[in-house]
Structures are given as C-alpha cells and as structure tokens.
Design a protein around this motif. Structure first.
Motif, PDB file in Angstrom:
ATOM      1  N   MET A  14       0.854  -1.196   0.000  1.00 33.79           N
ATOM      2  CA  MET A  14       0.000   0.000   0.000  1.00 33.79           C
ATOM      3  C   MET A  14       0.891   1.247   0.000  1.00 33.79           C
ATOM      4  O   MET A  14       1.828   1.328   0.791  1.00 33.79           O
ATOM      5  CB  MET A  14      -0.863   0.032   1.274  1.00 33.79           C
ATOM      6  N   LYS A  18       1.244   1.935  -7.041  1.00 33.24           N
ATOM      7  CA  LYS A  18       0.745   1.042  -8.103  1.00 33.24           C
ATOM      8  C   LYS A  18      -0.352   1.674  -8.959  1.00 33.24           C
ATOM      9  O   LYS A  18      -0.309   1.588 -10.182  1.00 33.24           O
ATOM     10  CB  LYS A  18       0.177  -0.268  -7.503  1.00 33.24           C
ATOM     11  N   ASP A  37      -8.880  -3.953  -7.183  1.00 32.57           N
ATOM     12  CA  ASP A  37      -9.715  -3.326  -6.141  1.00 32.57           C
ATOM     13  C   ASP A  37     -10.959  -2.678  -6.755  1.00 32.57           C
ATOM     14  O   ASP A  37     -12.051  -2.756  -6.196  1.00 32.57           O
ATOM     15  CB  ASP A  37      -8.917  -2.257  -5.365  1.00 32.57           C
ATOM     16  N   ARG A  61     -10.569 -11.457   0.492  1.00 30.71           N
ATOM     17  CA  ARG A  61      -9.508 -12.221  -0.182  1.00 30.71           C
ATOM     18  C   ARG A  61     -10.093 -13.181  -1.216  1.00 30.71           C
ATOM     19  O   ARG A  61      -9.489 -13.432  -2.262  1.00 30.71           O
ATOM     20  CB  ARG A  61      -8.663 -12.997   0.846  1.00 30.71           C
ATOM     21  N   GLY A  83      -2.444  -4.518  -2.433  1.00 35.21           N
ATOM     22  CA  GLY A  83      -1.178  -4.891  -1.802  1.00 35.21           C
ATOM     23  C   GLY A  83      -1.117  -6.292  -1.211  1.00 35.21           C
ATOM     24  O   GLY A  83      -0.040  -6.859  -1.061  1.00 35.21           O
ATOM     25  N   GLY A  84      -2.286  -6.857  -0.890  1.00 35.10           N
ATOM     26  CA  GLY A  84      -2.283  -8.180  -0.245  1.00 35.10           C
ATOM     27  C   GLY A  84      -2.513  -9.327  -1.204  1.00 35.10           C
ATOM     28  O   GLY A  84      -2.631 -10.487  -0.790  1.00 35.10           O
ATOM     29  N   ARG A 121      -7.450   2.590   4.001  1.00 38.55           N
ATOM     30  CA  ARG A 121      -6.859   1.252   4.092  1.00 38.55           C
ATOM     31  C   ARG A 121      -7.287   0.587   5.396  1.00 38.55           C
ATOM     32  O   ARG A 121      -6.733   0.880   6.457  1.00 38.55           O
ATOM     33  CB  ARG A 121      -5.334   1.338   4.051  1.00 38.55           C
ATOM     34  N   LEU A 123      -6.761  -2.210   6.748  1.00 40.61           N
ATOM     35  CA  LEU A 123      -5.755  -2.953   7.523  1.00 40.61           C
ATOM     36  C   LEU A 123      -4.900  -2.029   8.387  1.00 40.61           C
ATOM     37  O   LEU A 123      -4.264  -2.470   9.347  1.00 40.61           O
ATOM     38  CB  LEU A 123      -4.842  -3.761   6.591  1.00 40.61           C
ATOM     39  N   ARG A 140       5.601  -9.178   4.084  1.00 35.30           N
ATOM     40  CA  ARG A 140       5.289  -9.288   2.654  1.00 35.30           C
ATOM     41  C   ARG A 140       6.461  -9.030   1.710  1.00 35.30           C
ATOM     42  O   ARG A 140       6.462  -9.517   0.579  1.00 35.30           O
ATOM     43  CB  ARG A 140       4.177  -8.295   2.303  1.00 35.30           C
TER      44      ARG A 140
HETATM   45  C1  S3P Z   1      -4.676  -4.225   0.897  1.00 30.23           C
HETATM   46  C2  S3P Z   1      -4.350  -3.211   0.029  1.00 30.23           C
HETATM   47  C3  S3P Z   1      -5.360  -2.345  -0.583  1.00 30.23           C
HETATM   48  C4  S3P Z   1      -6.705  -3.064  -0.691  1.00 30.23           C
HETATM   49  C5  S3P Z   1      -7.107  -3.601   0.655  1.00 30.23           C
HETATM   50  C6  S3P Z   1      -6.074  -4.596   1.207  1.00 30.23           C
HETATM   51  C7  S3P Z   1      -3.576  -5.026   1.501  1.00 30.23           C
HETATM   52  O1  S3P Z   1      -4.960  -1.927  -1.897  1.00 30.23           O
HETATM   53  O2  S3P Z   1      -6.634  -4.118  -1.618  1.00 30.23           O
HETATM   54  O3  S3P Z   1      -7.273  -2.515   1.530  1.00 30.23           O
HETATM   55  O4  S3P Z   1      -3.839  -6.119   2.045  1.00 30.23           O
HETATM   56  O5  S3P Z   1      -2.417  -4.573   1.423  1.00 30.23           O
HETATM   57  P1  S3P Z   1      -3.745  -0.878  -2.149  1.00 30.23           P
HETATM   58  O6  S3P Z   1      -2.470  -1.677  -2.125  1.00 30.23           O
HETATM   59  O7  S3P Z   1      -4.034  -0.324  -3.502  1.00 30.23           O
HETATM   60  O8  S3P Z   1      -3.806   0.140  -1.076  1.00 30.23           O
END
Ligand code: S3P
Length: 178
Positions: A14, A18, A37, A61, A83-84, A121, A123, A140
């Motif tokens: 995050m 990207k 997303d 997920r 990001g995940g 975000r 998380l 990560r």
């Molecule tokens: C996440 C990143 C977010 C989004 C969600 C989870 C993560 O996207 O998919 O909040 O787990 O790192 P960005 O990387 O675009 O912020």
C-alpha cells in the motif's frame, strides 16, 4: 523469466504507487488499465473499507482471487493489484501467467507518509498504524521480491520518473526473455 502473457502487472505494498503509476503506464502505452480493487468494488457495490467491515478480510480475499479469474494475458493491458494479493500463492501463479510482474517499493517512512494522506486502508485502521505497517511490510517484502520480474524503488521519484523506470525495466526484461 516465467511469464508468457502480454499483461503488465503492478504489485507492491500500500502506498508504493501502483495505481497512479499503473494508470500512467497504461496511458503511455495506449492500453487499458484494470484494477483488482476497482473490480471488487464494482462487483460488491461498496467500497473496500465497507467490504472489510461488513464481510471481513477473508471474504475480501476470496473476492480478490475471483477478480483474477476475469483477467487474461491475451491482450497488452496493465493490471493494478491490491497490496495483499500476493498473500495467496495461487494468485501469484495467476499473475505470473498474465504477464510481466512489476514490483513497486519504497522505504517504510515514505510508505507511511503516503498512506496517512487518506484513511482508506482498513488494515491500517489500528491503534498503532505505523507498527502495523512495519509488521505487514516485513512479512510481505520477500513475497513481492520473489514474485517480481522487475523491482523499482519509488521512494524518491515522481510518478513520471517511475513510469520511465517501469518502461525501461519492462523493455530489459523482455529482451532478456528473447
Ligand atoms: C490491501 C491493500 C489495498 C486493498 C485492501 C487490502 C492489503 O490496496 O486491496 O485494503 O492487504 O495490502 P492498495 O495496495 O491499492 O492500497
């Protein structure tokens, strides 16, 4: 080099840039930019924070993995990921089949400054977001590095500078493939 598809896939933590870089790279190449997303948001009819809040991370997920099923490497598109997404090994395998994987990264302090500009975000909505960021990033980082064909440090670069580095990195990676 593991990829065979024509897509350019942006991965990274995050705040690594990207979305902005992915859109700009797509514009430079004259191709479509798809964002997992965005696909999830459109499908669920609500925002990412609401999905986490109302349905939970695990359901998010699942939706994230499902969004990948709609993509193909048959066209030269740019794919921006959350990001995940790399947390599931099967997702990484799909992304590698789609095309070249570009990993954007930045030092933690830069990431922290960038993500604190917006409260979007889920998380990082913790009592101590800086420590949470450190823990998530540490866990990560090796996964991003292992998955990537090209890695670019965005810490001290503007978006146009990163776009140039991405285009150069892709060209070099494609040459190496021949
Ligand atoms: C996440 C990143 C977010 C989004 C969600 C989870 C993560 O996207 O998919 O909040 O787990 O790192 P960005 O990387 O675009 O912020």
């Amino acid at each position: 080099m593991r990829s065979c598809g024509q897509a350019i896939v942006m991965i990274g933590f995050m705040g690594s840039g990207k979305s902005a870089v992915g859109r700009a790279v797509a514009a430079r190449l004259g191709v479509v930019c798809l964002d997992t997303d965005e696909m999830i948001r459109a499908h669920a009819g609500r925002g990412i924070p609401e999905i986490f809040e109302q349905l939970g991370e695990e359901r998010f997920r699942v939706m994230e993995a499902e969004s990948l099923e709609k993509l193909s490497g048959g066209k030269p598109v740019v794919v921006v990921t959350g990001g995940g997404i790399v947390l599931r090994k099967a997702n990484v395998e799909v992304l590698q089949r789609l095309g070249l994987i570009v990993h954007l990264f930045a030092d933690e302090e830069t990431l922290s400054q960038r993500v604190s500009r917006r409260d979007n975000r889920p998380l990082l909505r913790t009592a101590d977001p800086r420590t949470t960021l450190h823990e998530l990033y540490t866990a990560r980082k090796p996964i991003y590095e292992e998955a990537a064909d090209v890695s670019i440090d965005t810490s001290r670069c503007s978006i146009p500078q990163v776009v140039e580095l991405v285009l150069r990195g892709i060209a070099a990676a494609r040459l190496a493939k021949q």
